[in-house]
Design an enzyme around this catalytic site. Structure first.
Site, short mmCIF file in Angstrom:
data_model
loop_
_atom_site.label_atom_id
_atom_site.label_comp_id
_atom_site.label_asym_id
_atom_site.label_seq_id
_atom_site.Cartn_x
_atom_site.Cartn_y
_atom_site.Cartn_z
N LYS A 22 -38.97 11.81 79.44
CA LYS A 22 -37.98 12.79 78.97
C LYS A 22 -36.57 12.20 79.02
O LYS A 22 -35.80 12.33 78.08
CB LYS A 22 -38.05 14.04 79.87
CG LYS A 22 -36.87 14.96 79.74
CD LYS A 22 -36.96 16.15 80.67
CE LYS A 22 -36.41 15.92 82.06
NZ LYS A 22 -34.94 15.88 82.16
N ASN A 23 -36.26 11.51 80.13
CA ASN A 23 -34.89 11.01 80.30
C ASN A 23 -34.59 9.79 79.44
O ASN A 23 -33.45 9.33 79.40
CB ASN A 23 -34.62 10.71 81.77
CG ASN A 23 -34.39 11.98 82.56
OD1 ASN A 23 -34.34 13.08 82.00
ND2 ASN A 23 -34.28 11.85 83.88
N ARG A 93 -27.95 20.15 80.71
CA ARG A 93 -26.75 19.32 80.89
C ARG A 93 -26.76 18.08 80.01
O ARG A 93 -25.71 17.58 79.61
CB ARG A 93 -26.66 18.84 82.34
CG ARG A 93 -26.55 19.93 83.35
CD ARG A 93 -26.50 19.30 84.72
NE ARG A 93 -25.46 18.28 84.76
CZ ARG A 93 -24.19 18.52 85.02
NH1 ARG A 93 -23.80 19.74 85.31
NH2 ARG A 93 -23.32 17.55 85.02
N CYS A 117 -24.55 22.63 88.86
CA CYS A 117 -25.92 23.13 88.74
C CYS A 117 -26.53 23.19 90.12
O CYS A 117 -25.86 22.89 91.11
CB CYS A 117 -26.75 22.30 87.78
SG CYS A 117 -27.31 20.77 88.46
N ARG A 122 -21.95 17.84 89.99
CA ARG A 122 -22.22 17.02 88.82
C ARG A 122 -21.08 16.96 87.80
O ARG A 122 -21.20 17.41 86.67
CB ARG A 122 -23.52 17.48 88.14
CG ARG A 122 -24.69 17.43 89.09
CD ARG A 122 -25.98 17.76 88.43
NE ARG A 122 -26.53 16.66 87.66
CZ ARG A 122 -27.71 16.70 87.06
NH1 ARG A 122 -28.44 17.79 87.14
NH2 ARG A 122 -28.15 15.67 86.38
N ASP A 305 -35.15 11.75 91.72
CA ASP A 305 -36.05 12.67 91.02
C ASP A 305 -37.47 12.69 91.62
O ASP A 305 -38.30 13.48 91.17
CB ASP A 305 -36.13 12.31 89.53
CG ASP A 305 -34.89 12.74 88.77
OD1 ASP A 305 -34.03 13.44 89.34
OD2 ASP A 305 -34.76 12.38 87.58
N ARG A 397 -39.43 22.43 81.52
CA ARG A 397 -38.36 21.59 80.98
C ARG A 397 -38.75 20.12 80.98
O ARG A 397 -38.26 19.36 80.16
CB ARG A 397 -37.09 21.76 81.82
CG ARG A 397 -36.45 23.11 81.68
CD ARG A 397 -35.14 23.14 82.40
NE ARG A 397 -34.35 21.98 82.01
CZ ARG A 397 -33.27 21.55 82.66
NH1 ARG A 397 -32.84 22.19 83.72
NH2 ARG A 397 -32.61 20.49 82.25
C1 UD1 Z 1 -29.66 11.41 85.33
C2 UD1 Z 1 -31.01 12.02 85.07
C3 UD1 Z 1 -31.46 12.87 86.26
C4 UD1 Z 1 -31.40 12.03 87.54
C5 UD1 Z 1 -30.05 11.35 87.69
C6 UD1 Z 1 -30.00 10.37 88.85
C7 UD1 Z 1 -31.02 12.30 82.67
C8 UD1 Z 1 -30.96 13.22 81.50
N1 UD1 Z 1 -30.91 12.85 83.88
O1 UD1 Z 1 -28.74 12.50 85.50
O2 UD1 Z 1 -32.79 13.31 86.04
O3 UD1 Z 1 -31.62 12.87 88.65
O4 UD1 Z 1 -29.72 10.62 86.50
O5 UD1 Z 1 -30.99 9.41 88.72
O6 UD1 Z 1 -31.19 11.10 82.50
N2 UD1 Z 1 -21.23 11.55 88.89
C9 UD1 Z 1 -19.88 11.69 88.99
N3 UD1 Z 1 -19.11 11.65 87.85
C10 UD1 Z 1 -19.67 11.46 86.62
C11 UD1 Z 1 -21.07 11.31 86.52
C12 UD1 Z 1 -21.84 11.37 87.68
O7 UD1 Z 1 -19.33 11.85 90.09
O8 UD1 Z 1 -18.95 11.42 85.62
C13 UD1 Z 1 -22.08 11.61 90.11
C14 UD1 Z 1 -23.05 12.79 90.11
O9 UD1 Z 1 -22.45 13.97 90.56
C15 UD1 Z 1 -24.15 12.30 91.04
C16 UD1 Z 1 -24.17 10.79 90.75
O10 UD1 Z 1 -22.94 10.49 90.11
O11 UD1 Z 1 -23.80 12.51 92.36
C17 UD1 Z 1 -25.30 10.33 89.86
O12 UD1 Z 1 -25.40 11.16 88.75
P1 UD1 Z 1 -25.82 10.65 87.31
O13 UD1 Z 1 -26.43 9.30 87.39
O14 UD1 Z 1 -24.66 10.84 86.38
O15 UD1 Z 1 -26.92 11.70 86.90
P2 UD1 Z 1 -27.17 12.22 85.46
O16 UD1 Z 1 -26.88 11.12 84.51
O17 UD1 Z 1 -26.51 13.54 85.26
#
Ligand code: UD1
Length: 418
Positions: A22-23, A93, A117, A122, A305, A397
């Site tokens: 999915k990701n 998201r 969330c 996030r 995850d 989902r």
């Molecule tokens: C993606 C995955 C999700 C997985 C996560 C971590 C998808 C669609 N989702 O989510 O399933 O749990 O990676 O492996 O691929 N952060 C910031 N600022 C930002 C972006 C992120 O502070 O601009 C922080 C987040 O709050 C979190 C950490 O970075 O604490 C990692 O998040 P991130 O890797 O961005 O997760 P997602 O990409 O949202």
């Protein structure tokens, strides 16, 4: 709302086939917006609700999408709107993944701000700072992010945190930028490499994907191609955990153990039998598992995850284990539910201390996010009695045909309405 009823205690036996990730499919669909001519054909796309949501979003923007089984074709066509509305972003998201491609190709994007969330705040500051470094002008108002630019320009970007979707957004944006973009401290997840493979097939020039430094030489146009999505490593790990807690023997087909080594290492240390066979990954477990400590981290570390599903295993293991959640600040929502099933777990900050119990009792439980729900399914498969899991729309989902796949393995599981 549907509920899942699981009568625990049956050792899972047989074979299960893993869907596409999915990701990886979500950013691939967003990337398809970059093609100016020839369709993008994506194969091995999982039929899950998040994918449907992404298709609805792209259709709402005017994209032409044909779905057939696990294949999705995105036909090249100019969009009529570059807006991701609140109603869809609030449901998923990952809608924010359209920001980079829209801006790069159309010079404009309006995407609802995703907000927090269940698992944490996030923020998406890293996405926005990276796009600004590439010349985008960003305004936040009315709950929306509005981004504008002439042609984006290559930039040197350092991510404070190796965010997965920020890396993907910036990688997609950089493919059409003027000049060279370097993304340092980039996420190294296999889904990033899969996205890069698709983009390269579309004509992008990318080096270093899968490492912490990705270099992109921008080009002026991309075209369609066909691409097969990698297997879902999180779905794989979920079925492995289910096989292990039920003391079963399951062959997991259609997966790739190479992208699951941190999970395999920890499961092996916990006493799960894991063997790579010609046709897949054999998971077997007869003995009671042992407690092992786990700390989540960006890839190649242990995936956040899989944390919840692993905790369900540890709840039944011999001895104690400590699980540290280092990626999201609030990802222990499943703990209270596991406790209701008789687990002995205490949390303090980012750590959970689990003292394994010899059995779990079925209970009505509910989940707050996708992987927490998966954890409750794993626990339910091992518990005595009938576990009733509410709010299973979270599961839908990200897991396709969950009850069908589990039933084929012998589990007594059914979905009921109301
Ligand atoms: C993606 C995955 C999700 C997985 C996560 C971590 C998808 C669609 N989702 O989510 O399933 O749990 O990676 O492996 O691929 N952060 C910031 N600022 C930002 C972006 C992120 O502070 O601009 C922080 C987040 O709050 C979190 C950490 O970075 O604490 C990692 O998040 P991130 O890797 O961005 O997760 P997602 O990409 O949202």
């Amino acid at each position: 709302m549907d509920k899942l009823l699981i009568e625990g205690g049956v050792p899972l036996q047989g074979e299960v086939f893993i869907d596409g990730a999915k990701n990886a499919a979500l950013p691939a669909l967003a990337a398809a917006l970059l093609a100016e001519e020839r369709e993008v054909l994506l194969e091995n796309v999982p039929r899950v609700v998040d994918i449907r949501t992404m298709c609805s979003l792209l259709r709402e923007m005017g994209a032409s999408i044909e779905e057939e089984g696990t294949s999705i074709r995105v036909l090249p066509r100019d969009l009529t709107s570059q807006e991701a509305p609140y109603d869809l972003v609030r449901r998923m998201r990952a809608s924010v993944l359209t920001l980079g491609p829209l801006l790069a190709r159309y010079g404009y994007a309006k995407v609802s701000s995703p907000g927090g969330c269940a698992i944490g705040e996030r923020p998406i500051d890293l996405h926005l700072a990276g796009l600004e470094a590439m010349g985008a002008r960003i305004h936040l108002h009315g709950g929306y992010i509005e981004a504008r630019s002439e042609r984006l320009r290559g930039a040197e970007i350092y991510l404070d945190i190796p965010s997965v979707t920020a890396t993907e957004n910036l990688l997609m944006a950089a493919t059409l930028a003027d000049g060279r973009t370097v993304i340092e401290n980039a996420a190294m997840e296999p889904e990033i490499s899969d996205l890069a493979a698709l983009l390269k097939g579309m004509g992008a020039k990318i080096e270093g994907e899968g490492t912490e430094k990705i270099t992109v030489q921008g080009t002026t146009r991309l075209v369609g191609t066909s691409h097969r999505i990698i297997p879902d490593r999180i779905e794989t790990a979920t079925y492995a955990a289910a096989a292990a807690v039920s003391r079963g023997n399951v062959l997991i087909r259609g997966t790739d153990p190479e992208i699951l080594s941190s999970v395999i290492r920890k499961m092996t240390a916990a006493g799960v039998g894991i063997r790579s066979e010609a046709e897949g990954l054999r998971i077997s477990s007869g003995e009671r598992l042992r407690g092992v400590d786990v700390t989540t981290a960006p890839y190649p570390g242990f995936p956040t995850d899989v944390q919840a599903q692993f905790m369900a295993m540890m709840a039944l293991a011999e001895g104690a284990s400590i699980i540290r959640e280092m990626v999201f600040e609030n990802r222990f929502m499943h703990v209270a539910e596991l406790r209701r099933m008789g687990a002995d777990i205490r949390t303090k900050g980012a750590s959970a201390m689990i003292r394994g119990v010899s059995s779990l009792e079925a209970a009505p439980v509910m989940a707050t996010d996708l992987r927490a729900s998966a954890c409750l399914v794993v626990a339910g498969l091992a518990a005595r009695g009938e576990t009733k899991i509410a709010r299973i729309y979270h599961l839908d989902r990200g897991y396709s045909r969950l009850e069908e796949k589990l039933s084929r393995l012998g589990a007594r599981v059914r979905r009921v309405g109301g």
